[in-house]
Design an enzyme around this catalytic site. Structure first.
Site, PDB file in Angstrom:
ATOM      1  N   ASN A  99      -1.946   7.019  -2.224  1.00 37.82           N
ATOM      2  CA  ASN A  99      -3.205   6.813  -1.512  1.00 37.82           C
ATOM      3  C   ASN A  99      -3.981   5.661  -2.147  1.00 37.82           C
ATOM      4  OD1 ASN A  99      -5.109   7.317   0.490  1.00 37.82           O
ATOM      5  ND2 ASN A  99      -6.276   8.740  -0.794  1.00 37.82           N
ATOM      6  N   ASN A 100      -3.249   4.628  -2.509  1.00 36.85           N
ATOM      7  CA  ASN A 100      -3.836   3.497  -3.223  1.00 36.85           C
ATOM      8  C   ASN A 100      -2.931   2.285  -3.039  1.00 36.85           C
ATOM      9  OD1 ASN A 100      -5.547   2.025  -4.815  1.00 36.85           O
ATOM     10  ND2 ASN A 100      -4.957   2.974  -6.749  1.00 36.85           N
ATOM     11  N   HIS A 129       0.862  -1.186   0.000  1.00 34.68           N
ATOM     12  CA  HIS A 129       0.000   0.000   0.000  1.00 34.68           C
ATOM     13  C   HIS A 129       0.896   1.233   0.000  1.00 34.68           C
ATOM     14  CE1 HIS A 129      -3.797   2.199   0.780  1.00 34.68           C
ATOM     15  NE2 HIS A 129      -2.958   3.080   1.327  1.00 34.68           N
ATOM     16  N   CYS A 130       0.772   2.049  -1.020  1.00 33.81           N
ATOM     17  CA  CYS A 130       1.652   3.207  -1.174  1.00 33.81           C
ATOM     18  C   CYS A 130       0.938   4.465  -0.676  1.00 33.81           C
ATOM     19  CB  CYS A 130       2.053   3.371  -2.641  1.00 33.81           C
ATOM     20  SG  CYS A 130       3.181   4.759  -2.920  1.00 33.81           S
ATOM     21  N   PRO A 131       1.430   5.106   0.385  1.00 38.96           N
ATOM     22  CA  PRO A 131       0.770   6.333   0.864  1.00 38.96           C
ATOM     23  C   PRO A 131       0.917   7.492  -0.108  1.00 38.96           C
ATOM     24  CG  PRO A 131       2.811   5.941   2.075  1.00 38.96           C
ATOM     25  CD  PRO A 131       2.580   4.730   1.218  1.00 38.96           C
TER      26      PRO A 131
END
Length: 388
Positions: free
Chosen positions: A176-177, A171-173
């Site tokens: 945001n996805n 999950h890549c901040p």
């Protein structure tokens, strides 16, 4: 006298009996506690994961709520660099560079910018892919313990999105996805082209950065001298500033551009190299951890060899004593280094290197993420894939 000795013996026996009872109760309680906490799969990693569970919970919730802030930060920083290039550097390039260099900078810079914007937008807006909630006839399906729904191979549950993701990487901040089956290529391409753009700005602006830094130091020195002179003069005799506001803003903007681009190039470049190594092996970040643990488990059982490249046995032995033949652990989703890149980038024919890699392309990846059949671009036939 005999009565006194008898009383002492009875007291000593009762004291020893009490100590034995306390010791028995201690061992019994310790055994009960161990029986409640015992698990054959418990090791150091499980204990560390349990201790860090509150930290994981905090990180998940912070990432969930601050994802929009991270995306806005990426857009704001990138927009500031683009604005500095157009306002400060581009006029200087047009005035001082030769026509050939001007064409090179205009062509490469705008191509790199288009690739960055396209892949970042697609990585944010494209869903990574989620398995269907209804039961179906998918092969190699397990049940997610959190979703209580079918979980195909290479699918993992995201605690931030609170749902399963097909071929989940992480999950890549900054997006945001989640990075999964349908947007993994967009994420890697964005990292690659952003790194290339930052390296391009750092190398191209090195001379400007040195001149701007020297000018700022000179400004500080002159400002100090001006204040020392002004301390002995009246208000009307104070000399005007040596540098104008526009000159100060120009030099500080160049320094800001070079420092930010160099820092991002180092950090994001390391991340890009890591993901490039994973793609070469046909793994995701989660599968890298799973495969390493599985390899170590099989090595302890003596089912696979320690060497990764051969299937050799345990070392030297007499010629009349055969060595035990051990298998080599192989990632079931790897088709070889070159074919792994072709499958990841969606290159089926040679012209796709231009139309799908060097130009913006919204083409879908191979497969649906629910099953993993052999892609048509793979040159070698592999054994049937196993579920992880």
């Amino acid at each position: 006298m005999r009565l006194l000795l008898k009383c002492l013996r009875l007291g000593r026996r009762r004291r020893f009996r009490l100590l034995r009872q306390v010791e028995q109760l201690w061992h019994y309680g310790h055994l009960c506690l161990r029986s409640l906490l015992y698990n054959s799969f418990t090791n150091g990693d499980v204990v560390l994961d349990s201790l860090f569970e509150p930290v994981y919970w905090l990180v998940d919730h912070v990432t969930r709520w601050f994802g929009v802030v991270f995306v806005a930060l990426v857009i704001g920083l990138t927009s500031s660099i683009v604005a500095i290039v157009y306002i400060c550097l581009l006029p200087l390039i047009l005035q001082t560079y030769t026509p050939a260099w001007i064409c090179w900078h205009l062509a490469y810079g705008h191509w790199n910018l288009i690739m960055i914007v396209f892949h970042y937008y697609m990585a944010i807006t494209t869903s990574p892919g989620h398995p269907p909630q209804a039961k179906n006839d998918l092969t190699g399906v397990s049940i997610c313990r959190k979703c209580i729904a079918p979980k195909p191979a290479r699918t993992h549950h995201c605690s931030i999105c609170n749902r399963c993701v097909l071929k989940m990487d992480h999950h890549c901040p900054w997006l945001n996805n989640c990075v999964g089956h349908y947007n993994h290529r967009y994420f890697f391409s964005f990292c690659l082209f952003m790194t290339m753009g930052c390296i391009y700005c750092s190398i191209s602006g090195w001379d400007m950065f040195r001149d701007a830094y020297a000018a700022i130091e000179r400004m500080k020195l002159l400002e100090k001298e001006r204040l020392q002179v002004a301390a002995n003069q009246t208000y009307y005799q104070t000399p005007p500033p040596t540098f104008t506001f526009r000159q100060r803003a120009f030099h500080k903007s160049v320094v800001y551009l070079w420092v930010l681009c160099s820092s991002v190039a180092l950090a994001l470049g390391a991340l890009t190299l890591w993901h490039a190594a994973l793609i070469t092996r046909g793994e995701t970040s989660i599968e890298r951890h799973i495969n390493r643990k599985e390899r170590q488990r099989l090595q302890k059982k003596g089912k696979v060899s320690i060497a990764h490249g051969t299937g050799a046995g345990w070392g030297r032995a007499r010629r009349d004593v055969p060595l035990p033949v051990l298998q080599v652990f192989r990632n079931p989703y790897s088709y070889g280094s070159w074919d792994n890149w072709k499958v990841f980038l969606g290159v089926d024919v040679p012209r796709h290197w231009l139309t799908r890699v060097l130009l913006p392309s919204p083409h879908l990846p191979h497969g649906t993420g629910l099953s993993w059949d052999l892609p048509p671009c793979v040159t070698e036939q592999r054994a049937p894939l196993l579920a992880i």
